[in-house]
Design an enzyme around this catalytic site. Structure first.
Site, PDB file in Angstrom:
ATOM      1  N   ILE A 198      20.494   2.855  -2.690  1.00  0.00           N
ATOM      2  CA  ILE A 198      19.100   2.881  -3.153  1.00  0.00           C
ATOM      3  C   ILE A 198      18.545   4.303  -3.288  1.00  0.00           C
ATOM      4  CG2 ILE A 198      18.656   0.559  -2.240  1.00  0.00           C
ATOM      5  CD1 ILE A 198      16.865   1.932  -0.073  1.00  0.00           C
ATOM      6  N   SER A 221       8.493  -3.664   8.506  1.00  0.00           N
ATOM      7  CA  SER A 221       8.630  -3.796   9.958  1.00  0.00           C
ATOM      8  C   SER A 221       7.250  -3.915  10.572  1.00  0.00           C
ATOM      9  CB  SER A 221       9.327  -2.570  10.533  1.00  0.00           C
ATOM     10  OG  SER A 221       9.252  -2.597  11.938  1.00  0.00           O
ATOM     11  N   TYR A 233       9.713   6.645  10.898  1.00  0.00           N
ATOM     12  CA  TYR A 233      10.074   5.270  10.509  1.00  0.00           C
ATOM     13  C   TYR A 233       8.793   4.459  10.245  1.00  0.00           C
ATOM     14  CZ  TYR A 233      12.216   0.606  10.914  1.00  0.00           C
ATOM     15  OH  TYR A 233      12.633  -0.691  10.683  1.00  0.00           O
ATOM     16  N   GLY A 234       7.815   4.614  11.141  1.00  0.00           N
ATOM     17  CA  GLY A 234       6.562   3.874  10.975  1.00  0.00           C
ATOM     18  C   GLY A 234       5.861   4.252   9.677  1.00  0.00           C
TER      19      GLY A 234
HETATM   20  P1  NDP Z   1      21.508  -2.109   9.890  1.00  0.00           P
HETATM   21  O1  NDP Z   1      21.523  -0.661  10.205  1.00  0.00           O
HETATM   22  O2  NDP Z   1      22.351  -3.043  10.660  1.00  0.00           O
HETATM   23  O3  NDP Z   1      21.831  -2.330   8.339  1.00  0.00           O
HETATM   24  C1  NDP Z   1      21.179  -1.565   7.371  1.00  0.00           C
HETATM   25  C2  NDP Z   1      21.805  -1.816   6.036  1.00  0.00           C
HETATM   26  O4  NDP Z   1      21.153  -0.991   5.059  1.00  0.00           O
HETATM   27  C3  NDP Z   1      23.293  -1.437   6.010  1.00  0.00           C
HETATM   28  O5  NDP Z   1      23.977  -2.316   5.162  1.00  0.00           O
HETATM   29  C4  NDP Z   1      23.252  -0.030   5.428  1.00  0.00           C
HETATM   30  O6  NDP Z   1      24.456   0.368   4.806  1.00  0.00           O
HETATM   31  C5  NDP Z   1      22.151  -0.239   4.398  1.00  0.00           C
HETATM   32  N1  NDP Z   1      21.665   1.019   3.860  1.00  0.00           N
HETATM   33  C6  NDP Z   1      21.166   2.089   4.505  1.00  0.00           C
HETATM   34  N2  NDP Z   1      20.868   3.055   3.641  1.00  0.00           N
HETATM   35  C7  NDP Z   1      21.188   2.593   2.394  1.00  0.00           C
HETATM   36  C8  NDP Z   1      21.120   3.120   1.102  1.00  0.00           C
HETATM   37  N3  NDP Z   1      20.707   4.372   0.856  1.00  0.00           N
HETATM   38  N4  NDP Z   1      21.512   2.337   0.064  1.00  0.00           N
HETATM   39  C9  NDP Z   1      21.956   1.094   0.261  1.00  0.00           C
HETATM   40  N5  NDP Z   1      22.076   0.536   1.481  1.00  0.00           N
HETATM   41  C10 NDP Z   1      21.693   1.291   2.528  1.00  0.00           C
HETATM   42  O7  NDP Z   1      19.970  -2.515   9.980  1.00  0.00           O
HETATM   43  P2  NDP Z   1      19.237  -3.942  10.124  1.00  0.00           P
HETATM   44  O8  NDP Z   1      20.075  -5.016   9.564  1.00  0.00           O
HETATM   45  O9  NDP Z   1      18.732  -4.027  11.505  1.00  0.00           O
HETATM   46  O10 NDP Z   1      17.954  -3.665   9.198  1.00  0.00           O
HETATM   47  C11 NDP Z   1      17.744  -4.259   7.940  1.00  0.00           C
HETATM   48  C12 NDP Z   1      16.304  -4.009   7.551  1.00  0.00           C
HETATM   49  O11 NDP Z   1      15.426  -4.610   8.509  1.00  0.00           O
HETATM   50  C13 NDP Z   1      15.910  -2.529   7.496  1.00  0.00           C
HETATM   51  O12 NDP Z   1      15.056  -2.305   6.401  1.00  0.00           O
HETATM   52  C14 NDP Z   1      15.186  -2.325   8.810  1.00  0.00           C
HETATM   53  O13 NDP Z   1      14.294  -1.235   8.756  1.00  0.00           O
HETATM   54  C15 NDP Z   1      14.493  -3.652   8.958  1.00  0.00           C
HETATM   55  N6  NDP Z   1      14.081  -3.987  10.321  1.00  0.00           N
HETATM   56  C16 NDP Z   1      15.028  -4.193  11.282  1.00  0.00           C
HETATM   57  C17 NDP Z   1      14.631  -4.546  12.567  1.00  0.00           C
HETATM   58  C18 NDP Z   1      15.615  -4.842  13.646  1.00  0.00           C
HETATM   59  O14 NDP Z   1      15.190  -5.179  14.773  1.00  0.00           O
HETATM   60  N7  NDP Z   1      16.913  -4.752  13.402  1.00  0.00           N
HETATM   61  C19 NDP Z   1      13.202  -4.679  12.923  1.00  0.00           C
HETATM   62  C20 NDP Z   1      12.308  -4.447  11.827  1.00  0.00           C
HETATM   63  C21 NDP Z   1      12.746  -4.122  10.573  1.00  0.00           C
HETATM   64  P3  NDP Z   1      25.621   1.188   5.606  1.00  0.00           P
HETATM   65  O15 NDP Z   1      26.437   0.160   6.344  1.00  0.00           O
HETATM   66  O16 NDP Z   1      26.387   1.862   4.500  1.00  0.00           O
HETATM   67  O17 NDP Z   1      24.925   2.141   6.521  1.00  0.00           O
END
Ligand code: NDP
Length: 282
Positions: free
Chosen positions: A64, A140, A195-196
């Site tokens: 992205i 979030s 992040y916030g």
């Molecule tokens: P993870 O770190 O487990 O997964 C994040 C995903 O986003 C990975 O697949 C990562 O890819 C991908 N990603 C990061 N940067 C990019 C990029 N530039 N282009 C494409 N993909 C990218 O996080 P979560 O599953 O926990 O989080 C998912 C969403 O939920 C996020 O937006 C997070 O902010 C939000 N969130 C999560 C919470 C939680 O408790 N876990 C709470 C509140 C919100 P790669 O494997 O290559 O790094």
């Protein structure tokens, strides 16, 4: 060749909540579901893992933060589907509390990915959205906490959704990053929370998008921001108490909202309920 087969795209879905959103869509959505990842190997492995469970997702590469990859996905969807029915903007990053990166770097990189990256995907793919399309932007509840920590005048601007424009929001997010670099972010009303701040951007972006889409000739396109809850993923160093499937529940609910949904619409949603987005006096 363009077709009318329905299609869904989930960003950042090789692991974590995004992976579970793809799994859920494979079960619930009548159409093709695209698991996307910045790393092709990780994405293809995730598709293979889902296949073993009987979930047939497809793969497309997408970083992205890389406009060329966004444009390739756009062209692919245009050529093969002639549109888009579900977009879940899940990809995001968060620095660990233990990170030694400067606040300046954290602000720049986090906003660039979570806010600008998500907005770039939306600006490219929204023209493809068909009537009745659903968009879920994974923000979030930290956006709500961070909003409370902003100076009241800034809060007022950020909750005035009938007035704030996307250009205003882009300017405010840039001001946050520029001021974080100079150490003056608090002076202009922003807390020390990269992040916030980035997730404030995602929440407000979603509300502005819905307002703009109400004027669109395409009917019944619904955009919401959401919080998945505190989820056991790499991002939380596996401290979250929800499973990835529990975390995927609200994004999936928003992605599958039935035709002619009037609520939630342009809201911030947690645990399937509309959350507050309002000024809090200190
Ligand atoms: P993870 O770190 O487990 O997964 C994040 C995903 O986003 C990975 O697949 C990562 O890819 C991908 N990603 C990061 N940067 C990019 C990029 N530039 N282009 C494409 N993909 C990218 O996080 P979560 O599953 O926990 O989080 C998912 C969403 O939920 C996020 O937006 C997070 O902010 C939000 N969130 C999560 C919470 C939680 O408790 N876990 C709470 C509140 C919100 P790669 O494997 O290559 O790094």
């Amino acid at each position: 060749m363009s077709g009318s087969k329905r299609v869904a795209v989930v960003t950042g879905s090789n692991k974590g909540i995004g992976y579970a959103i793809v799994r859920g869509l494979c079960k619930q959505f009548q159409g093709d579901v695209y698991l996307t990842a910045r790393n092709e190997g990780l994405g293809l492995k995730a598709v293979e893992d889902l296949k073993k469970e009987g979930c047939l997702a497809k793969f497309h590469q997408l970083d992205i933060t890389k406009p060329d990859t966004i444009n390739k996905l756009k062209k692919f969807l245009q050529d093969n589907y002639g549109g888009l029915d579900i977009l879940v903007n899940n990809a995001g990053i968060a620095y660990k509390q233990s990170s030694t990166a400067s606040f300046s770097e954290q602000a720049e990189v986090t906003v660039q990915t979570n806010f600008n990256g998500t907005l770039d995907v939306c600006e490219a793919l929204f023209p493809l959205l068909r009537p009745n399309a659903r968009v879920a932007n994974v923000s979030s509840m930290v956006s709500q906490f961070a909003l409370k920590k902003c100076k009241v005048d800034l809060q007022k601007t950020l909750v005035d959704i009938s007035r704030i424009t996307m250009d205003d929001l882009k300017t405010l997010m840039k001001q946050f990053v520029d001021s974080a670099k100079k150490g003056t972010n608090k002076d202009i009303g922003w807390p020390d929370n990269a992040y916030g701040a980035s997730k404030i951007g995602v929440t407000v972006m979603s509300m502005i998008q819905q307002r703009e889409l109400l004027k669109d000739t395409r009917q019944d396109i619904v955009v919401n921001a959401c919080c998945p809850g505190y989820v056991d993923t790499d991002m939380t160093s596996h401290k979250g108490h929800k499973t990835i499937d529990q975390g995927a529940d609200t994004p999936l609910y928003l992605a599958m909202l039935p035709p002619n949904t009037t609520s939630p619409k342009g809201n911030f949603v947690s645990d399937r309920k509309i959350g507050k987005w309002e000024v809090t006096q200190a």
